[in-house]
Design an enzyme around this catalytic site. Structure first.
Site, mmCIF file in Angstrom:
data_model
loop_
_atom_site.group_PDB
_atom_site.id
_atom_site.type_symbol
_atom_site.label_atom_id
_atom_site.label_comp_id
_atom_site.label_asym_id
_atom_site.label_seq_id
_atom_site.Cartn_x
_atom_site.Cartn_y
_atom_site.Cartn_z
ATOM 1 N N ARG A 172 0.972 -1.198 -0.023
ATOM 2 C CA ARG A 172 0.050 -0.027 -0.069
ATOM 3 C C ARG A 172 0.802 1.212 -0.024
ATOM 4 N NH1 ARG A 172 -2.997 3.026 4.779
ATOM 5 N NH2 ARG A 172 -4.132 4.687 3.464
ATOM 6 N N HIS A 223 -3.071 10.897 0.763
ATOM 7 C CA HIS A 223 -2.583 10.712 2.310
ATOM 8 C C HIS A 223 -1.979 11.974 3.044
ATOM 9 C CE1 HIS A 223 -1.273 7.406 5.055
ATOM 10 N NE2 HIS A 223 -1.013 8.505 5.673
ATOM 11 N N ASN A 268 -7.113 8.800 3.016
ATOM 12 C CA ASN A 268 -6.460 8.140 4.011
ATOM 13 C C ASN A 268 -6.919 9.063 5.443
ATOM 14 O OD1 ASN A 268 -4.735 6.136 5.714
ATOM 15 N ND2 ASN A 268 -3.792 8.250 6.223
ATOM 16 N N GLU A 269 -7.666 8.261 6.139
ATOM 17 C CA GLU A 269 -7.940 9.137 7.724
ATOM 18 C C GLU A 269 -8.648 10.588 7.598
ATOM 19 O OE1 GLU A 269 -4.756 8.532 10.145
ATOM 20 O OE2 GLU A 269 -4.890 6.485 10.220
ATOM 21 N N ASN A 450 -7.438 1.742 9.576
ATOM 22 C CA ASN A 450 -6.338 1.923 10.034
ATOM 23 C C ASN A 450 -6.464 1.693 11.773
ATOM 24 O OD1 ASN A 450 -5.311 2.348 7.723
ATOM 25 N ND2 ASN A 450 -4.930 4.648 7.997
ATOM 26 N N TYR A 452 -4.789 1.368 15.550
ATOM 27 C CA TYR A 452 -3.614 1.276 16.377
ATOM 28 C C TYR A 452 -3.850 1.084 17.970
ATOM 29 C CZ TYR A 452 -1.025 3.026 12.575
ATOM 30 O OH TYR A 452 -0.317 3.442 11.201
ATOM 31 N N GLU A 538 -3.992 -0.371 7.984
ATOM 32 C CA GLU A 538 -2.585 0.009 8.740
ATOM 33 C C GLU A 538 -2.561 -0.293 10.183
ATOM 34 O OE1 GLU A 538 -1.699 4.169 9.299
ATOM 35 O OE2 GLU A 538 -2.045 4.691 7.057
#
Ligand code: GBH
Length: 671
Positions: A172, A223, A268-269, A450, A452, A538
């Site tokens: 990616r 991104h 992204n995000e 994503n 974490y 992610e």
């Protein structure tokens, strides 16, 4: 090191067995909750008739075992994927078409910021303008920006070598918009695009090399590196025109790379891009801060002081066709993050519309969005009543609707969650009917997540939810606690316990069930609405480093013991901490190995036991890289780069990279 090894093995077992924290029970998904729910008018047909073309029968040519996606027109029929899934579950493994790889982003790895005609992005501009906003060496511009980064622009071959070690089937990466269109505005005139050909050459070579090496590209279009020219022209994502510029740029990419790229991520995000970039203080470009910055740099942002790093530099913006035009170079305004979010979700949908209408049938690829967000864990205490537990579970779902659903509902169901609408009142922009139809199903091919860290959630004592009259941004979450610390001293310092041990980045704590809780939450909420499952786009951690405070360890350990989850009383020895002067401490990244082992075990269980449709896992990150405001010494990579002393920027595999290769062999079916 003994403690850790022992701990690692113990944990893999116990985390796997015990720790799935279910999202709240009866009311958990928000779907069956009747009037309260934004999702009670879900279409019964999962094939999303609102999309002009559906992606059935597409396949991934560079990965022959992968005959994605399922064919929604024949729901009863068993696809090749279903067969692989059945085989894999029977063996307790992930299927042979599982997308396995690592992720990076253009600004964090490419470097070559002003080479070959690349235009400036907001990240170039703002790191150069406010050098003190990034951790690094004063006066050394390259240490506080992505100017050089990993120089993947010239060293991509070396990146591929690292992918091989982890046995990546996918990679990616993201495309730098301003490398292709320096002023951000893609135009096609008389059949010819105004593109920077050198940029096209670069991405063609990246894509071709991946395919030659049997690695399937998974490409992110955005991104966080907005062309600076669009910030200057109309304030970037604050202006509704951004959606059209993004869709034009996306169209170029589909047309040019779509013969070989079959997996597209639009954005992204959006949360980080908008909330960190337009509200929370000068962490992320374009450094707009509304003074809220509760957790960071509170003093420096007071009065929106330019020296504190908050920027007034911005073009004139029009939030929506109905809004007035706001003048250029104004101080940051209330709700900028909310408008940024609104417009970036529309940009995602516009790009998907282009793909569906012009390319998907012929190119047979998949497209979706990637959201971030902490899975929400209901807070528990020893002796807590069942009633209180239930309330906390409800708040965990509510917190997840704010943190994640705000961004993942629109591209799946077509609108914001009902709870967000009710609590935000007039402060939340509305989508028109046409926009809702365009949004709905725009991430039905797959949803990227994503993941974490997790947060605890609970109501705040003495606070009540806002009444309809009180509904606004400030009141929207006033009765809701959600954080990975029990509290915050002086606006930023973590008051323990923390939800898991502290990894190498302030927000980054290790709580492996996160991934399983979140997958269950999405899967319930969007049942029947996502054709090719969820991709973990992610996951990873920064190995603890000298910057990390371990002051909370003991209280945290005591807490987890007190609630009978001793496996999260995570402790590690001093020698696990990275020391920049001894690269062995960086290469033997055992904290990270343990992280991957435990998170992946939870992922495996989500697939095998909970039967969650999860189709991929991209570790963040392939190589050490530019960690935004944290610079280069907060390392998320599985390959080491000595940015300080090695002008060649040689990549060296860490333990974790090899561990992932081994994990692939042991846990993913080979056919
Ligand atoms: C990813 O986002 C990024 O996509 C990637 O570029 C980056 O390098 C990687 O993480 C590692 O940081 O403390 O309230 O401000 C991570 C998702 C979600 C993590 C928000 C930080 C901070 C919340 N991020 N979170 S807050």
């Amino acid at each position: 090191m003994k403690t850790l090894t022992l701990f690692t093995t113990l944990l893999a077992v116990s985390a796997a067995k015990k720790c799935i924290v279910k999202p709240s029970s009866s009311n958990d998904s928000g779907i069956e909750s009747g009037e309260e729910s934004s999702l009670n008018n879900l279409p019964s047909d999962p094939s999303n008739p609102s999309n002009p073309s559906d992606p059935s029968n597409s396949s991934d040519p560079s990965n022959p075992s992968n005959t994605d996606p399922t064919n929604p027109t024949n729901p009863g029929e068993q696809t090749n994927h279903d067969i692989l899934v059945e085989k894999a579950r029977a063996e307790g493994k992930l299927p042979a078409d599982f997308k396995w790889g690592a992720a990076t982003a253009a600004y964090q790895v490419e470097g070559a910021w002003n080479e070959d005609g690349r235009g400036e992005s907001v990240w170039d501009h703002f790191t150069h303008l406010y050098p003190h906003n990034v951790e690094g060496e004063e006066g050394n511009e390259d240490s506080i920006s992505g100017n050089v980064a990993c120089d993947s622009y010239h060293k991509f071959d070396e990146d591929i070598e690292m992918m091989k070690i982890m046995k990546a089937t996918h990679y990616r990466f993201s495309i730098s918009w301003s490398r292709l269109f320096p002023d951000g505005q893609a135009k096609k005139e008389e059949g010819k695009w105004n593109v920077n050909e050198k940029g096209v050459e670069y991405y063609n070579s990246v894509i071709n090399k991946l395919i030659e090496n049997n690695v399937t590209p998974l490409v992110t279009l955005y991104h966080w590196d907005l062309p600076y020219a669009l910030h200057e022209k109309y304030g970037g994502w604050l202006d509704y025109h951004s959606q059209y510029d993004f869709a034009n740029y996306a169209e170029f990419c589909f047309e040019t790379f779509g013969d070989r790229v079959k997996n597209w991520i639009t954005i992204n995000e959006p949360w980080v891009n908008c909330v960190s970039g337009y509200r929370l203080g000068p962490g992320k470009a374009p450094y707009r801060c509304t003074g809220e910055a509760p957790r960071k740099l509170a003093n420096e942002t007071e009065g929106l002081d330019l020296q504190g790093g908050c920027s007034y530099e911005i073009g004139p913006s029009q939030y929506s066709p109905e809004s007035e035009v706001l003048e250029a170079n104004r101080p940051p305004q209330r709700l900028e993050d909310v408008w940024c979010s609104h417009n970036i979700l529309l940009a995602h949908a516009q790009a998907v519309k282009v793909y569906r209408e012009k390319f998907q049938k012929e190119q047979n690829g998949l497209i979706g969005i990637t959201v971030d967000g902490e899975a929400q864990i209901p807070w528990i205490e020893p002796g807590m009543s069942e009633e209180q537990k239930k309330i906390n579970e409800e708040y965990a779902n509510l917190a997840a609707e704010f943190r994640i659903g705000w961004y993942s509902d629109p591209p799946v169901t077509g609108d914001y969650p009902q709870s967000v609408k009710e609590r935000m009142g007039k402060d939340l922009p509305e989508f028109t009917e046409e926009q809702k139809a365009m949004l709905k199903g725009s991430s039905s091919d797959f949803l990227g997540w994503n993941t974490y860290t997790a947060h605890w959630a609970a109501p705040i004592e003495g606070q009540t939810p806002p009444t309809p009259e009180e509904a606004n941004f400030e009141n929207s979450k006033r009765d809701m606690w959600d954080d990975n610390c029990r509290g915050r001293g002086d606006g930023w310092t973590c008051i323990p316990p923390t939800l898991g041990s502290q990894a190498g980045s302030s927000w980054n704590t290790k709580y492996p069930p996160t991934i399983r809780v979140g997958l269950n939450w999405f899967s319930k909420r969007y049942e029947g609405l996502i054709n090719n499952g969820i991709i973990i786009t992610e996951n990873g951690c920064a190995q603890p480093n000298a910057k990390v405070s371990r002051a909370n360890d003991e209280v945290t350990a005591e807490y987890f013991k007190s609630i009978d989850q001793p496996e999260y009383a995570d402790t590690y020895e001093e020698e696990i901490i990275e020391n920049e002067d001894d690269k062995n401490t960086i290469i033997r990244d055992l904290y990270r190995v343990d992280w991957y082992q435990q998170y992946l075990e939870n992922l495996r269980l989500a697939f095998v036991e909970d039967k969650i449709d999860v189709r991929g896992y991209m570790a963040w990150s392939l190589i050490d890289n530019f960690e935004w405001e944290n610079g280069y010494e907060t390392r998320f990579g599985m390959s080491y780069i000595d940015f300080k002393n090695d002008p060649e920027l040689k990549r060296q595999p860490k333990e974790s990279l090899k561990f992932l290769g081994q994990w692939y062999d042991e846990n993913i079916m080979q056919e």
